[in-house]
Design a protein around this motif. Structure first.
Motif, PDB file in Angstrom:
ATOM      1  N   PRO A 126      28.132 -20.902  23.647  1.00  0.00           N
ATOM      2  CA  PRO A 126      28.181 -22.290  23.166  1.00  0.00           C
ATOM      3  C   PRO A 126      26.873 -23.034  23.399  1.00  0.00           C
ATOM      4  CG  PRO A 126      29.381 -22.070  25.231  1.00  0.00           C
ATOM      5  CD  PRO A 126      29.038 -20.679  24.778  1.00  0.00           C
ATOM      6  N   SER A 127      26.106 -22.594  24.402  1.00  0.00           N
ATOM      7  CA  SER A 127      24.829 -23.253  24.686  1.00  0.00           C
ATOM      8  C   SER A 127      23.883 -23.137  23.496  1.00  0.00           C
ATOM      9  CB  SER A 127      24.177 -22.642  25.930  1.00  0.00           C
ATOM     10  OG  SER A 127      23.991 -21.236  25.764  1.00  0.00           O
ATOM     11  N   LEU A 128      23.951 -22.053  22.742  1.00  0.00           N
ATOM     12  CA  LEU A 128      23.089 -21.887  21.569  1.00  0.00           C
ATOM     13  C   LEU A 128      23.400 -22.936  20.508  1.00  0.00           C
ATOM     14  CD1 LEU A 128      22.987 -17.987  21.145  1.00  0.00           C
ATOM     15  CD2 LEU A 128      21.329 -19.502  22.276  1.00  0.00           C
ATOM     16  N   PHE A 129      24.674 -23.267  20.393  1.00  0.00           N
ATOM     17  CA  PHE A 129      25.101 -24.290  19.440  1.00  0.00           C
ATOM     18  C   PHE A 129      24.530 -25.647  19.827  1.00  0.00           C
ATOM     19  CE2 PHE A 129      28.669 -27.148  17.887  1.00  0.00           C
ATOM     20  CZ  PHE A 129      28.296 -27.083  16.560  1.00  0.00           C
ATOM     21  N   LEU A 130      24.599 -25.975  21.115  1.00  0.00           N
ATOM     22  CA  LEU A 130      24.065 -27.254  21.600  1.00  0.00           C
ATOM     23  C   LEU A 130      22.542 -27.280  21.533  1.00  0.00           C
ATOM     24  CD1 LEU A 130      26.403 -27.890  24.678  1.00  0.00           C
ATOM     25  CD2 LEU A 130      26.629 -28.738  22.339  1.00  0.00           C
ATOM     26  N   ILE A 131      21.893 -26.150  21.793  1.00  0.00           N
ATOM     27  CA  ILE A 131      20.441 -26.074  21.682  1.00  0.00           C
ATOM     28  C   ILE A 131      20.006 -26.287  20.246  1.00  0.00           C
ATOM     29  CG2 ILE A 131      18.466 -24.501  21.827  1.00  0.00           C
ATOM     30  CD1 ILE A 131      19.761 -23.309  24.329  1.00  0.00           C
ATOM     31  N   LEU A 132      20.750 -25.708  19.312  1.00  0.00           N
ATOM     32  CA  LEU A 132      20.438 -25.873  17.893  1.00  0.00           C
ATOM     33  C   LEU A 132      20.502 -27.339  17.493  1.00  0.00           C
ATOM     34  CD1 LEU A 132      19.787 -24.637  15.166  1.00  0.00           C
ATOM     35  CD2 LEU A 132      22.220 -24.179  14.828  1.00  0.00           C
ATOM     36  N   TYR A 133      21.528 -28.037  17.954  1.00  0.00           N
ATOM     37  CA  TYR A 133      21.621 -29.463  17.647  1.00  0.00           C
ATOM     38  C   TYR A 133      20.546 -30.275  18.380  1.00  0.00           C
ATOM     39  CZ  TYR A 133      25.411 -30.225  14.425  1.00  0.00           C
ATOM     40  OH  TYR A 133      26.158 -30.288  13.278  1.00  0.00           O
ATOM     41  N   SER A 134      20.139 -29.813  19.541  1.00  0.00           N
ATOM     42  CA  SER A 134      19.052 -30.484  20.257  1.00  0.00           C
ATOM     43  C   SER A 134      17.750 -30.379  19.463  1.00  0.00           C
ATOM     44  CB  SER A 134      18.857 -29.869  21.645  1.00  0.00           C
ATOM     45  OG  SER A 134      20.017 -30.031  22.437  1.00  0.00           O
ATOM     46  N   LEU A 135      17.494 -29.214  18.873  1.00  0.00           N
ATOM     47  CA  LEU A 135      16.299 -29.018  18.051  1.00  0.00           C
ATOM     48  C   LEU A 135      16.355 -29.877  16.797  1.00  0.00           C
ATOM     49  CD1 LEU A 135      15.893 -25.130  18.344  1.00  0.00           C
ATOM     50  CD2 LEU A 135      14.563 -26.902  19.518  1.00  0.00           C
ATOM     51  N   ILE A 136      17.543 -29.958  16.200  1.00  0.00           N
ATOM     52  CA  ILE A 136      17.714 -30.824  15.025  1.00  0.00           C
ATOM     53  C   ILE A 136      17.426 -32.272  15.388  1.00  0.00           C
ATOM     54  CG2 ILE A 136      19.439 -31.781  13.431  1.00  0.00           C
ATOM     55  CD1 ILE A 136      20.747 -29.021  13.363  1.00  0.00           C
ATOM     56  N   PHE A 137      17.922 -32.693  16.549  1.00  0.00           N
ATOM     57  CA  PHE A 137      17.717 -34.080  16.981  1.00  0.00           C
ATOM     58  C   PHE A 137      16.237 -34.356  17.251  1.00  0.00           C
ATOM     59  CE2 PHE A 137      17.433 -37.386  20.233  1.00  0.00           C
ATOM     60  CZ  PHE A 137      18.160 -38.399  19.621  1.00  0.00           C
ATOM     61  N   VAL A 138      15.545 -33.415  17.887  1.00  0.00           N
ATOM     62  CA  VAL A 138      14.115 -33.590  18.169  1.00  0.00           C
ATOM     63  C   VAL A 138      13.335 -33.700  16.862  1.00  0.00           C
ATOM     64  CG1 VAL A 138      12.049 -32.468  19.112  1.00  0.00           C
ATOM     65  CG2 VAL A 138      14.177 -32.479  20.424  1.00  0.00           C
ATOM     66  N   TYR A 139      13.686 -32.872  15.874  1.00  0.00           N
ATOM     67  CA  TYR A 139      13.017 -32.935  14.575  1.00  0.00           C
ATOM     68  C   TYR A 139      13.275 -34.296  13.920  1.00  0.00           C
ATOM     69  CZ  TYR A 139      11.639 -31.753   9.812  1.00  0.00           C
ATOM     70  OH  TYR A 139      11.041 -31.751   8.577  1.00  0.00           O
ATOM     71  N   TYR A 140      14.519 -34.740  14.006  1.00  0.00           N
ATOM     72  CA  TYR A 140      14.886 -36.050  13.453  1.00  0.00           C
ATOM     73  C   TYR A 140      14.106 -37.171  14.117  1.00  0.00           C
ATOM     74  CZ  TYR A 140      17.821 -40.285  13.487  1.00  0.00           C
ATOM     75  OH  TYR A 140      18.278 -41.574  13.448  1.00  0.00           O
ATOM     76  N   LEU A 141      13.995 -37.117  15.440  1.00  0.00           N
ATOM     77  CA  LEU A 141      13.252 -38.145  16.175  1.00  0.00           C
ATOM     78  C   LEU A 141      11.789 -38.169  15.750  1.00  0.00           C
ATOM     79  CD1 LEU A 141      12.941 -40.247  18.422  1.00  0.00           C
ATOM     80  CD2 LEU A 141      12.710 -38.361  20.057  1.00  0.00           C
TER      81      LEU A 141
END
Length: 247
Positions: A126-141
């Motif tokens: 599940p950590s990979l799923f959260l990491i993926l969304y973290s990367l999406i959020f960083v790109y968005y920021l």
């Protein structure tokens, strides 16, 4: 390092009933978003689905050789009412084909992320799923022209992480991972169901409004119904695969 290892090795026992309850709550709030209280709660709940949808436009734009200029999540209820937009991505495509691929991407991204979420949890990552969304959020920021909203979210997340590490609360880290996974899956499931219904309404409404289905119809001279059926089939297929995974 111990905290990172714990995060990466955390496993989640998926409670499908909790995911469904969150999805139902998401749909109810969205359907009543014009109420004074629900309009703010709707913004909080669909922050991730809107980010996922708009990121889909950008990702598929990149894959088709285009260029992303901006990604915005509208967080003011008054602006949502005025523009009828929850968010938008500004992209530049090199061709009509690229523009079509970009438009299609926004609607296939939520079911794709929903399936990735279920699969990573099923295979105990599940950590990979959260990491993926973290990367999406960083790109968005990094991309967005409206940085106040993501900066506030980032401050909240950093503060939460700081207090967890200060208190050496490993159990709380575990429960937060569990909660985040269920919350994200729940709102994504709600979005997949809600968007399918919205697509049906937009396709068959008497008074035509401008939306992505109409844009694709104008670009390709194919009926809007063709694209509506495509998106609904993608949504349905994702739900079918998830069901097969769960049984």
């Amino acid at each position: 390092m111990d905290y990172l290892q714990q995060f990466l090795t955390t496993t989640v026992i998926l409670n499908i009933y909790l995911v469904i309850i969150i999805a139902i709550f998401y749909i109810i709030i969205h359907q009543n978003r014009h109420c004074s209280f629900s309009q703010y709660l709707d913004i909080y709940l669909n922050y991730i689905p809107v980010l996922t949808h708009e990121m889909g436009h950008i990702l598929f734009n990149k894959l088709s050789g285009g260029h992303a200029k901006d990604l915005v999540i509208v967080v003011r209820p008054s602006e949502r009412k005025e523009t009828l937009q929850q968010g938008y991505a500004i992209t530049q495509s090199k061709s009509v084909t690229g523009q079509c691929i970009t438009t299609l991407g926004g609607y296939v991204m939520p079911p794709i992320m929903l399936m990735i979420g279920f699969w990573t949890i099923h295979f105990n990552y599940p950590s990979l799923f959260l990491i993926l969304y973290s990367l999406i959020f960083v790109y968005y920021l990094n991309l967005t022209s409206r940085k106040l909203s993501p900066i506030i979210v980032l401050i909240i997340l950093i503060s939460l992480l700081y207090f967890l590490l200060q208190d050496n609360n490993q159990f709380m880290i575990f429960y937060i991972v569990v909660l985040l996974c269920h919350l994200i899956l729940g709102v994504l499931l709600g979005e997949v169901l809600q968007s399918s219904w919205t697509i049906i309404l937009l396709t068959f409404q008497r008074v035509k409004t401008h939306w992505d289905g109409n844009t694709l119809a104008e670009l390709t001279h194919l009926p809007t119904l063709f694209y509506s059926l495509f998106w609904i089939m993608i949504n349905g297929f994702s739900l079918y695969l998830i069901y097969k995974f769960m049984i």
